[in-house]
Design an enzyme around this catalytic site. Structure first.
Site, PDB file in Angstrom:
ATOM      1  N   TYR A 116      51.000 -11.388  27.766  1.00 30.69           N
ATOM      2  CA  TYR A 116      50.930 -10.579  26.546  1.00 30.69           C
ATOM      3  C   TYR A 116      50.790 -11.490  25.338  1.00 30.69           C
ATOM      4  CZ  TYR A 116      52.523  -7.519  22.740  1.00 30.69           C
ATOM      5  OH  TYR A 116      52.628  -6.806  21.573  1.00 30.69           O
ATOM      6  N   GLU A 204      46.584  -6.997  19.179  1.00 28.55           N
ATOM      7  CA  GLU A 204      47.445  -7.046  20.357  1.00 28.55           C
ATOM      8  C   GLU A 204      46.575  -7.111  21.600  1.00 28.55           C
ATOM      9  OE1 GLU A 204      49.515  -3.406  21.553  1.00 28.55           O
ATOM     10  OE2 GLU A 204      51.368  -4.587  21.659  1.00 28.55           O
TER      11      GLU A 204
END
Lengths: 398, 305
Positions: A116, A204
């Protein structure tokens, strides 16, 4: 402002953020051609909407899932035909769902590891922060709650920008070695350059993947742009897809009104964002449900107030309206004139409570009284909220 | 004493010849505020309202007039530059009224201001009012866009992220006969120069301020930060309100900074932190002043004040 996945992919390419290859298509035929041009055996077809949870979503035609694997151009065409023009419902779209107007055909990466990566503003530090985690492909808030030690934060000095060592620290924290370490270091720096250059408020990447071939790629991305900075990014504005936005919000923005549609039955029209939020809260506090947020701003004209009424009334769930104005500099008589004009024009099918306070309040109240329109007057926000909730209940009883 | 400015503080207006700036410069003059200079690049030499000299640069305006505080009314694209010009000119205080400045600009401005003597209030704020002693609080120092007549000189300090909610609180106080020492609007942007906590500390140290009203809204953690400090150190009674309990998560509610994201910045968390710090929370903004009065009475009865 949000953008589609295929547009995010284009931005990644422009700034050198490694991502799987892909092409956008608007028709099944285009999808087939795109698949052929990509010349890749393992493909994935993804419905393009501004909402997450696509993979687990359901189309209203019964087709399951907004993300499907395919291996031939014919198969891609078949899947695209089932998605395009159809309405996809996910946990983020609400029951109404979103119509899929475009699909994205991309290389299906063989995934070895999911990580991530995100860049956003750290408000407390007034600086951008890069967040990385070894737990990719999951809800990052859940990771933060359960295993906070697997989340790494690297604040960036706004004037220095990202330093190479900071990218190396993050790549190391992600447990990457050798070629992957180098690739991730490069990718993180490129992503930061993109974040700053395009005035993003969020980039993101979830997941950031290590492929079976050993490459580090940004597999899926979510972008938010700072609305205040759009004036200097015509290229970003061009990516705006108004069909993904609430039509009422798009209309309101044309008049400089700040409108957000909600699910309730009592609409409100207020000057000032803080007071507008407080008005919604008060409607709820006295037993109603707010139908919208609406800040008409500090210098609303008669025309803008009239437009605001029309937008409010285009919501068929609305059963009552509360106007709450604290005319500091804004004169109450001008607001009153706007209300009267709007009420006359829209014929007002629902009860209306008006609370006016501040500059020229007596003239404003007198104007409304003398107009002989069915307007209920209130002395305070709390009084106004109680009166509109009661009026809506009475209306239902009758 | 008031905080931040006094009634005789010399004020300059950056953007005084624009529509927005000129309107509010005139209202400040009418209120009795010492507006001594204006700055509009390229319009140096003009006189605003037949008496206020306009300069090309802030430094020149400061040198010529002795202004120590500026209010910025320039469009968003030029606001960051205007703030930095005020800092460079050595002003004590720069109050940026402009709404819509890119966050990236503010992040850089804030980093560049570190170590300077200048304090920034705002951006996207209504400014400051120190009420005067005349009719309708005339003779005070009004910097920004707040209405002057709603104020009344007294001993309650008001700090808020929202403009109109501030006016609500101030007007209620005035109607109850409670005046204000200073009212400070810190603005609705996610990156601002002065926080709730900064202002609360000043009110706590100000002998003229006897009680405080603190108004916040969803987004960020500035209210929680202030509450943690208040719990330990603040000696004065505080009443508060948080707007946005019904706002949907992930949506910006008008103010760029008013957004609940990732479960953070909720009204509930802020209200709990404030209650834990002994702040009396008003159930609706219509009873902010009343809540403060009752809170003070309760504290007095309990022998805590």
């Amino acid at each position: 402002m949000n953008i589609h996945e295929y547009q995010a992919r284009d931005l990644f390419e422009k700034f050198g953020v490694a991502a799987p290859r892909g092409k956008m298509a608007s028709t099944p035929e285009e999808a087939e051609i795109a698949a052929r041009e990509l010349g890749i055996e393992k493909l994935v077809v993804k419905a393009q909407i501004h909402a997450g949870g696509r993979g687990k979503g359901t189309f209203k035609n019964g087709y399951q899932g907004g993300v499907h694997a395919a291996s031939t151009p014919a198969e891609v065409k078949e899947i695209a035909a089932k998605m395009l023009g159809q309405t996809l419902v996910t946990h983020q779209t609400g029951p109404a769902g979103r119509v899929v107007r475009k699909v994205y055909i991309a290389e299906a990466a063989g995934i070895e590891k999911e990580l991530y990566l995100a860049i956003l503003l750290d408000r407390a530090k007034s600086a951008p922060v890069i967040i990385a985690s070894t737990e990719g492909g999951m809800d990052i808030e859940a990771v933060a709650a359960k295993t906070p030690e697997r989340i790494f934060r690297e604040p960036i000095h706004p004037l220095l920008g990202i330093q190479p060592y900071q990218a190396r620290k993050l790549a190391h924290a992600l447990g990457l070695k050798g070629q992957q370490f180098s690739q991730a270091t490069k990718l993180i720096q490129a992503m930061y350059r993109l974040f700053v250059a395009e005035d993003c408020s969020l980039v993101e990447v979830n997941p950031l993947v290590v492929t079976k071939e050993g490459n580090v790629l940004a597999l899926d991305a979510k972008f938010n742009f700072d609305d205040n900075a759009l004036y200097r990014h015509a290229e970003v504005v061009a990516l705006r897809d108004e069909t993904e936005e609430d039509a009422r919000e798009v209309e309101a923005s044309k008049y400089g009104l700040n409108y957000i549609g909600l699910d309730g039955n009592i609409a409100c029209l207020v000057n000032g964002a803080g007071l507008a939020m407080a008005t919604m809260d008060n409607i709820k506090y006295f037993g109603g449900e707010p139908a919208n947020f609406l800040d008409v701003g500090g210098s609303a004209t008669k025309e803008a107030v009239a437009a605001a009424f029309k937008i409010i009334l285009s919501d068929k769930q609305v059963e009552g309206i509360l106007v709450n104005i604290f005319g500091g500099i804004m004169r109450c008589d001008i607001i009153a004139e706007g209300i009267i004009a709007a009420v006359q024009e829209t014929k007002l099918p629902v009860p209306l409570v008006v609370r006016l306070e501040g500059s020229n309040v007596e003239i404003g109240k007198k104007l409304i009284l003398e107009s002989n329109l069915p307007v209920i007057s209130a002395d305070s926000l709390a009084d106004g909220a109680q009166k509109i909730v009661a009026a809506v209940k009475e209306g239902k009883a009758a | 004493m008031s905080i931040l400015v006094k009634t005789d503080t010399k004020v300059l207006i950056q953007g005084i010849t624009g529509g927005f700036g000129s309107r509010h410069a005139q209202l400040s003059l009418d209120y009795g505020t010492q507006v001594v200079a204006g700055v509009t690049p390229g319009k140096g030499g003009l006189l605003f309202a037949d008496k206020v000299p306009v300069f090309d640069t802030v430094t020149e305006a400061v040198t010529e007039t002795g202004a120590t505080v500026s209010a910025i009314f320039v469009p968003p694209a030029f606001a960051a530059d205007s703030i930095l010009e005020g800092v460079d000119a050595g002003l004590d205080l720069v109050i940026c009224i402009t709404e819509g400045i890119p966050v990236e600009d503010m992040v850089r401005v804030k980093a560049a201001m570190k170590g300077s003597k200048t304090r920034l209030i705002g951006p996207n704020c209504p400014g400051i009012v120190v009420p005067g002693e005349g009719e309708g609080s005339h003779g005070g120092c009004r910097i920004g866009i707040a209405p002057g007549y709603i104020n009344h000189k007294g001993h309650v300090g008001v700090v808020s992220r929202s403009g109109t909610l501030t006016y609500e609180a101030v007007w209620q106080l005035t109607k109850l006969g409670l005046g204000q020492s200073t009212t400070v609007g810190i603005g609705g942007d996610p990156v601002n120069g002065t926080s709730h906590l900064d202002v609360i500390k000043m009110f706590n140290d100000d002998p003229e301020t006897e009680a405080i009203i603190m108004i916040g809204e969803i987004g960020g953690a500035a209210e929680e930060e202030a509450a943690a400090w208040i719990k330990q150190y603040c000696k004065k009674p505080i009443a508060g309100f948080i707007a946005g309990a019904t706002a949907p998560p992930g949506r910006r509610m008008g103010h760029a900074g008013a957004i609940v994201s990732g479960g953070k910045g909720t009204a509930k968390a802020k209200i709990e932190a404030m209650q834990d710090a002994g702040i009396a929370i008003a159930e609706t903004p219509s009873v902010l002043a009343e809540t403060l009065v009752k809170h003070i009475e309760a504290l007095k009865k309990a022998g805590k004040l």
